[in-house]
Design a protein around this motif. Structure first.
Motif, PDB file in Angstrom:
ATOM      1  N   PRO A  72      37.702  19.318  80.608  1.00  0.00           N
ATOM      2  CA  PRO A  72      37.455  20.574  79.577  1.00  0.00           C
ATOM      3  C   PRO A  72      38.688  21.359  79.639  1.00  0.00           C
ATOM      4  CG  PRO A  72      35.906  20.725  81.387  1.00  0.00           C
ATOM      5  CD  PRO A  72      36.603  19.549  81.752  1.00  0.00           C
ATOM      6  N   SER A  73      38.987  21.692  78.486  1.00  0.00           N
ATOM      7  CA  SER A  73      40.390  22.612  77.942  1.00  0.00           C
ATOM      8  C   SER A  73      39.818  23.210  76.716  1.00  0.00           C
ATOM      9  CB  SER A  73      41.413  21.366  77.476  1.00  0.00           C
ATOM     10  OG  SER A  73      40.752  20.679  76.123  1.00  0.00           O
ATOM     11  N   THR A  74      41.058  24.118  76.394  1.00  0.00           N
ATOM     12  CA  THR A  74      40.889  24.999  75.105  1.00  0.00           C
ATOM     13  C   THR A  74      40.568  24.316  73.899  1.00  0.00           C
ATOM     14  OG1 THR A  74      42.465  26.391  76.094  1.00  0.00           O
ATOM     15  CG2 THR A  74      42.101  26.744  73.671  1.00  0.00           C
ATOM     16  N   GLY A  75      41.137  22.956  73.917  1.00  0.00           N
ATOM     17  CA  GLY A  75      40.744  22.124  72.857  1.00  0.00           C
ATOM     18  C   GLY A  75      39.203  21.620  72.729  1.00  0.00           C
ATOM     19  N   SER A  76      38.788  21.420  73.857  1.00  0.00           N
ATOM     20  CA  SER A  76      37.278  20.929  74.001  1.00  0.00           C
ATOM     21  C   SER A  76      36.488  21.969  73.582  1.00  0.00           C
ATOM     22  CB  SER A  76      36.967  20.144  75.338  1.00  0.00           C
ATOM     23  OG  SER A  76      37.062  21.339  76.198  1.00  0.00           O
ATOM     24  N   MET A  77      36.709  23.302  74.066  1.00  0.00           N
ATOM     25  CA  MET A  77      36.105  24.483  73.874  1.00  0.00           C
ATOM     26  C   MET A  77      35.951  24.739  72.314  1.00  0.00           C
ATOM     27  SD  MET A  77      36.612  27.003  77.079  1.00  0.00           S
ATOM     28  CE  MET A  77      38.256  27.131  77.010  1.00  0.00           C
ATOM     29  N   LEU A  78      37.126  24.445  71.619  1.00  0.00           N
ATOM     30  CA  LEU A  78      37.190  24.747  70.123  1.00  0.00           C
ATOM     31  C   LEU A  78      36.442  23.650  69.402  1.00  0.00           C
ATOM     32  CD1 LEU A  78      41.297  25.369  69.618  1.00  0.00           C
ATOM     33  CD2 LEU A  78      39.211  26.729  69.333  1.00  0.00           C
ATOM     34  N   PHE A  79      36.489  22.453  69.912  1.00  0.00           N
ATOM     35  CA  PHE A  79      35.756  21.357  69.373  1.00  0.00           C
ATOM     36  C   PHE A  79      34.214  21.554  69.357  1.00  0.00           C
ATOM     37  CE2 PHE A  79      34.416  16.920  68.859  1.00  0.00           C
ATOM     38  CZ  PHE A  79      34.889  16.724  67.560  1.00  0.00           C
ATOM     39  N   GLU A  80      33.899  22.353  70.320  1.00  0.00           N
ATOM     40  CA  GLU A  80      32.353  22.306  70.427  1.00  0.00           C
ATOM     41  C   GLU A  80      31.893  23.698  70.029  1.00  0.00           C
ATOM     42  OE1 GLU A  80      31.108  21.738  74.796  1.00  0.00           O
ATOM     43  OE2 GLU A  80      32.553  20.200  74.985  1.00  0.00           O
ATOM     44  N   TYR A  81      32.741  24.740  69.484  1.00  0.00           N
ATOM     45  CA  TYR A  81      32.363  26.050  69.228  1.00  0.00           C
ATOM     46  C   TYR A  81      31.626  26.280  68.084  1.00  0.00           C
ATOM     47  CZ  TYR A  81      32.900  30.731  67.872  1.00  0.00           C
ATOM     48  OH  TYR A  81      32.490  32.095  67.545  1.00  0.00           O
ATOM     49  N   ARG A  82      30.397  26.787  68.079  1.00  0.00           N
ATOM     50  CA  ARG A  82      29.580  27.182  66.739  1.00  0.00           C
ATOM     51  C   ARG A  82      29.402  28.412  66.593  1.00  0.00           C
ATOM     52  NH1 ARG A  82      25.729  23.938  64.557  1.00  0.00           N
ATOM     53  NH2 ARG A  82      25.661  22.312  66.365  1.00  0.00           N
ATOM     54  N   LEU A  89      29.723  31.046  57.525  1.00  0.00           N
ATOM     55  CA  LEU A  89      30.214  30.206  58.631  1.00  0.00           C
ATOM     56  C   LEU A  89      28.874  30.121  59.449  1.00  0.00           C
ATOM     57  CD1 LEU A  89      33.685  31.225  59.526  1.00  0.00           C
ATOM     58  CD2 LEU A  89      32.900  29.099  58.583  1.00  0.00           C
ATOM     59  N   ASP A  90      27.999  30.893  59.451  1.00  0.00           N
ATOM     60  CA  ASP A  90      26.851  30.896  60.384  1.00  0.00           C
ATOM     61  C   ASP A  90      26.196  29.740  60.796  1.00  0.00           C
ATOM     62  OD1 ASP A  90      24.739  31.994  62.093  1.00  0.00           O
ATOM     63  OD2 ASP A  90      23.412  32.097  60.536  1.00  0.00           O
ATOM     64  N   GLY A  91      26.264  29.097  61.833  1.00  0.00           N
ATOM     65  CA  GLY A  91      25.644  27.762  62.166  1.00  0.00           C
ATOM     66  C   GLY A  91      26.357  26.610  62.247  1.00  0.00           C
ATOM     67  N   HIS A  92      27.658  26.784  61.458  1.00  0.00           N
ATOM     68  CA  HIS A  92      28.592  25.709  61.433  1.00  0.00           C
ATOM     69  C   HIS A  92      29.062  25.455  62.918  1.00  0.00           C
ATOM     70  CE1 HIS A  92      28.612  24.164  57.406  1.00  0.00           C
ATOM     71  NE2 HIS A  92      29.011  25.381  56.820  1.00  0.00           N
ATOM     72  N   ASN A  93      29.308  24.146  63.199  1.00  0.00           N
ATOM     73  CA  ASN A  93      30.221  23.578  64.271  1.00  0.00           C
ATOM     74  C   ASN A  93      31.522  23.499  64.000  1.00  0.00           C
ATOM     75  OD1 ASN A  93      31.315  21.642  66.278  1.00  0.00           O
ATOM     76  ND2 ASN A  93      29.351  22.291  67.409  1.00  0.00           N
ATOM     77  N   LEU A  94      32.494  24.117  64.707  1.00  0.00           N
ATOM     78  CA  LEU A  94      33.982  23.897  64.280  1.00  0.00           C
ATOM     79  C   LEU A  94      34.362  22.249  64.427  1.00  0.00           C
ATOM     80  CD1 LEU A  94      36.471  25.195  63.584  1.00  0.00           C
ATOM     81  CD2 LEU A  94      37.248  25.735  65.941  1.00  0.00           C
ATOM     82  N   GLY A  95      33.652  21.623  65.278  1.00  0.00           N
ATOM     83  CA  GLY A  95      34.055  20.097  65.440  1.00  0.00           C
ATOM     84  C   GLY A  95      33.864  19.524  64.024  1.00  0.00           C
ATOM     85  N   ASN A  96      32.903  19.881  63.455  1.00  0.00           N
ATOM     86  CA  ASN A  96      32.356  19.280  62.158  1.00  0.00           C
ATOM     87  C   ASN A  96      33.314  19.459  61.012  1.00  0.00           C
ATOM     88  OD1 ASN A  96      30.101  18.165  63.307  1.00  0.00           O
ATOM     89  ND2 ASN A  96      28.755  19.718  62.423  1.00  0.00           N
ATOM     90  N   LEU A  97      33.865  20.777  61.136  1.00  0.00           N
ATOM     91  CA  LEU A  97      35.009  21.044  60.176  1.00  0.00           C
ATOM     92  C   LEU A  97      36.291  20.741  60.590  1.00  0.00           C
ATOM     93  CD1 LEU A  97      34.041  25.190  60.068  1.00  0.00           C
ATOM     94  CD2 LEU A  97      33.365  23.155  58.401  1.00  0.00           C
ATOM     95  N   ILE A  98      36.637  20.422  61.508  1.00  0.00           N
ATOM     96  CA  ILE A  98      37.671  19.710  62.121  1.00  0.00           C
ATOM     97  C   ILE A  98      37.883  18.418  61.609  1.00  0.00           C
ATOM     98  CG2 ILE A  98      39.329  18.969  64.068  1.00  0.00           C
ATOM     99  CD1 ILE A  98      38.275  21.805  65.471  1.00  0.00           C
ATOM    100  N   LEU A  99      36.779  17.621  61.885  1.00  0.00           N
ATOM    101  CA  LEU A  99      36.699  16.326  61.528  1.00  0.00           C
ATOM    102  C   LEU A  99      36.501  16.248  59.921  1.00  0.00           C
ATOM    103  CD1 LEU A  99      34.386  15.065  64.032  1.00  0.00           C
ATOM    104  CD2 LEU A  99      36.342  14.199  63.801  1.00  0.00           C
ATOM    105  N   THR A 100      36.137  16.959  59.370  1.00  0.00           N
ATOM    106  CA  THR A 100      36.320  17.086  57.733  1.00  0.00           C
ATOM    107  C   THR A 100      37.538  17.210  57.298  1.00  0.00           C
ATOM    108  OG1 THR A 100      33.953  17.901  57.719  1.00  0.00           O
ATOM    109  CG2 THR A 100      35.217  18.335  55.465  1.00  0.00           C
ATOM    110  N   ARG A 117      40.025  12.097  69.636  1.00  0.00           N
ATOM    111  CA  ARG A 117      39.885  11.107  70.974  1.00  0.00           C
ATOM    112  C   ARG A 117      41.223  11.263  71.732  1.00  0.00           C
ATOM    113  NH1 ARG A 117      40.104   5.463  70.076  1.00  0.00           N
ATOM    114  NH2 ARG A 117      39.586   5.483  72.467  1.00  0.00           N
ATOM    115  N   ASP A 118      42.248  11.315  71.177  1.00  0.00           N
ATOM    116  CA  ASP A 118      43.646  11.318  71.697  1.00  0.00           C
ATOM    117  C   ASP A 118      43.770  12.804  72.257  1.00  0.00           C
ATOM    118  OD1 ASP A 118      44.110   8.687  71.388  1.00  0.00           O
ATOM    119  OD2 ASP A 118      45.535   8.995  69.608  1.00  0.00           O
ATOM    120  N   MET A 119      43.449  13.778  71.523  1.00  0.00           N
ATOM    121  CA  MET A 119      43.706  15.093  71.789  1.00  0.00           C
ATOM    122  C   MET A 119      42.736  15.653  73.086  1.00  0.00           C
ATOM    123  SD  MET A 119      43.038  18.543  69.480  1.00  0.00           S
ATOM    124  CE  MET A 119      41.327  18.597  69.575  1.00  0.00           C
ATOM    125  N   LEU A 120      41.565  14.973  72.994  1.00  0.00           N
ATOM    126  CA  LEU A 120      40.626  15.283  74.026  1.00  0.00           C
ATOM    127  C   LEU A 120      40.447  14.250  75.172  1.00  0.00           C
ATOM    128  CD1 LEU A 120      37.698  16.623  71.620  1.00  0.00           C
ATOM    129  CD2 LEU A 120      39.300  17.781  72.870  1.00  0.00           C
TER     130      LEU A 120
END
Length: 297
Positions: A72-82, A89-100, A117-120
């Motif tokens: 777990p890291s700040t990066g992983s928390m950001l990736f999982e943030y909804r 933005l309501d309901g959007h997962n930040l990980g989906n937006l980052i990957l997009t 994968r490398d970051m996490l």
């Protein structure tokens, strides 16, 4: 097998929570594990992003990566943030937006996945079934054609047929991983909308038809809602085999007695459920069951 028992190469096919659970159960095998992820979801945050941005569905990929994070890291928390609250933005997962966003910046969606994968610090290979936008479509029992995973899930009866619309090529790394695999795992997960879509791509179906690896189907622990819940296990197995050009499934893994299963299938019963959630596979139990199959193979 193509390699020794100490370094088997696993390929798991599916989407969502089910595939993530299998991949997390195999994390100790590191880079010898590859997940081929369904990319046809059109619901929730993923569906909203696809409606305005286009591209492949990122939600199942994000889900798998989330379950593989071991540090777990700040990066992983950001990736999982909804996001919550009012507004777009309501309901959007930040990980989906980052990957997009990464997908828009990269030459290939696979590059975006590898950056995350490398970051996490995720060793497991994650491959989209295709890097081209497409939807799951179905022909109903009445002959009507419908499009979109959400529409398939809302059917009153199982469809007569599924297909990918428009026809798109499989990611060549996904096909290559199947060809070189020792163990191929199908499921668990939503059968029609998670397990089946990758199998519907011709290149993946042809690779599975001729592969020397053992093909194992992992049963869900609870009955599905929607049309898949009306399908028998035998029917599901036959659908998979039809998509694989008639290639037989070598082993079926589940927790309950299955007296209805055809005698031609080798069924193995193991304790698989989590103590806290009977519908969820326990990572350690699933890992032990797979390891036992390796010993007995």
């Amino acid at each position: 097998m193509n390699s020794s028992l100490t370094t088997p190469r696993f390929v798991a096919i599916g989407g969502g929570h089910g595939l993530g659970r299998v991949l997390s159960a195999l994390t100790h095998h590191g880079e010898n594990v590859t997940g081929i992820v369904t990319t046809t979801d059109n619901g929730g945050s993923t569906g909203r992003i696809r409606a305005c941005q286009g591209g492949i569905a990122w939600g199942d990929t994000r889900n798998c990566i989330n379950q593989l994070i071991t540090e777990p890291s700040t990066g992983s928390m950001l990736f999982e943030y909804r996001f919550k609250g009012n507004g777009e933005l309501d309901g959007h997962n930040l990980g989906n937006l980052i990957l997009t966003a990464l997908g828009n910046l990269s030459i290939r969606p696979l590059e975006a996945i590898n950056l995350i994968r490398d970051m996490l610090k995720v060793d497991t290979h994650i491959l989209p079934m295709s890097e081209h936008s497409a939807d799951l479509a179905a022909i109903t029992s009445c002959g009507e054609i419908i499009s979109g995973e959400t529409s398939v899930d809302e059917l009153e009866k199982p469809p007569s047929r599924l297909f990918i619309d428009p026809p798109v090529p499989a990611t060549h790394e996904a096909v290559e991983s199947i060809v070189n695999a020792d163990i191929i795992l199908l499921g668990p997960g939503s059968f029609l909308t998670s397990v089946m879509p990758p199998l519907l791509l011709p290149e993946i179906g042809r690779a599975l038809k001729t592969v020397k690896a053992k093909v194992i189907f992992i049963c869900n622990l609870d009955a599905e809602t929607g049309p898949a819940g009306q399908m028998t296990l035998n029917t599901m197995l036959h659908w998979c085999e039809r998509a694989m050009g008639g290639r037989k499934i070598d082993l079926v893994l589940g927790e309950e007695d299955r007296p209805e299963i055809d005698e031609c299938y080798h069924y193995r019963r193991e304790k698989l459920a989590s103590a806290n959630h009977r519908w969820r596979h326990d990572r350690d139990s699933l890992s032990k069951a797979i390891e036992q199959m390796l010993i007995n193979s």
